[in-house]
Design an enzyme around this catalytic site. Structure first.
Site: not given
Length: 264
Positions: A40, A246
């Site tokens: 990711s 993230h």
């Protein structure tokens, strides 16, 4: 001396002078066949603007591979990084994008192998002692289990793309210690998580070097932009939950992209 010879001599001298002065030369990426592999952090989860074809892999047009492609116009570009990828799933599901003509590869992998998401969930929901214990378990996996998995993945990349320059990128530290956060995890928990990131990056760097790959860390780029810094390039707990921990779009463009560009 003919006009043609004179012009050639002037051109040669100009190139030599530019090199001596450190003047940037035109990018040579036009001939690159670039493949972006990984999890990711390479697909761009958290950056938004996901391509419709990528589905749950969540490949973003604001992720560093896409940004590098836009800036350098390689001959070919294959973006196959996928949210949730492990070293095993990269090996089984992404290496088909490589070939003997591949000249440049980028990769982030390893965080999911040691239970990145579970570590953060445990630390957010459980006690400090439970958090630290879970982090220590992940660190043990980094040192004992992950190296062999990385070696297997890296060997697969080398086998399929023997001519490629492979850049393995690291992961940022999440927290600025003694920062601006007044709630959430304790300093002990934040310190343990940061230490785990350092251990992970050390393992990645060592295995990449042994494979003949280039490791490029991102900790320096993210310094001053961690959670609790007041100017975070990383999402804290957020909705959608997948974005949590993230990089934001700015983390991709100002953190990961420079780290990749410097090593590509």
């Amino acid at each position: 001396m003919s006009v043609r010879t004179f012009r050639a001599s002037v051109f040669t001298l100009a190139i030599a002078a530019a090199a001596a002065l450190g003047v940037a030369q035109p990018a040579s990426a036009a001939g690159e066949n670039y493949v972006a592999l990984g999890d990711s952090y390479s697909s761009g989860v958290g950056a938004g603007s996901y391509t419709s074809e990528s589905g749950d892999c969540k490949r973003s047009t604001k992720a560093y591979p896409y940004l590098w492609r836009n800036a350098n116009s390689p001959s070919s570009f294959s973006f196959v990084a996928c949210s949730g990828a492990t070293t095993s799933s990269v090996s089984s599901g992404q290496l088909g994008a490589l070939s003997s003509s591949t000249t440049l590869v980028s990769l982030t992998a390893g965080g999911n192998d040691v239970g990145f998401a579970d570590v953060m969930q445990t630390c957010v929901l459980q006690s400090e002692a439970t958090c630290v214990s879970r982090v220590n378990t992940a660190v043990s996996q980094m040192r004992n289990t992950l190296p062999g998995r990385l070696d297997s993945l890296y060997a697969g990349i080398s086998s399929r793309a023997p001519q490629a320059h492979v850049v393995v990128l690291g992961y940022p530290r999440f927290y600025k210690l003694s920062g601006t956060c007044i709630a959430g995890l304790t300093e002990t928990e934040r310190g343990a998580i940061n230490n785990a990131s350092d251990v992970l990056n050390g393992v990645l760097a060592k295995r990449a070097a042994d494979a003949g790959f280039t490791f490029s860390g991102v900790a320096d780029e993210f310094t001053g932009h961690e959670l609790c810094s007041g100017d975070a390039w990383i999402h804290s707990i957020t909705i959608p939950i997948d974005n949590s921990y993230h990089p934001k779009a700015v983390g991709q463009s100002s953190g990961y992209l420079p780290a990749f560009r410097s090593a590509a």
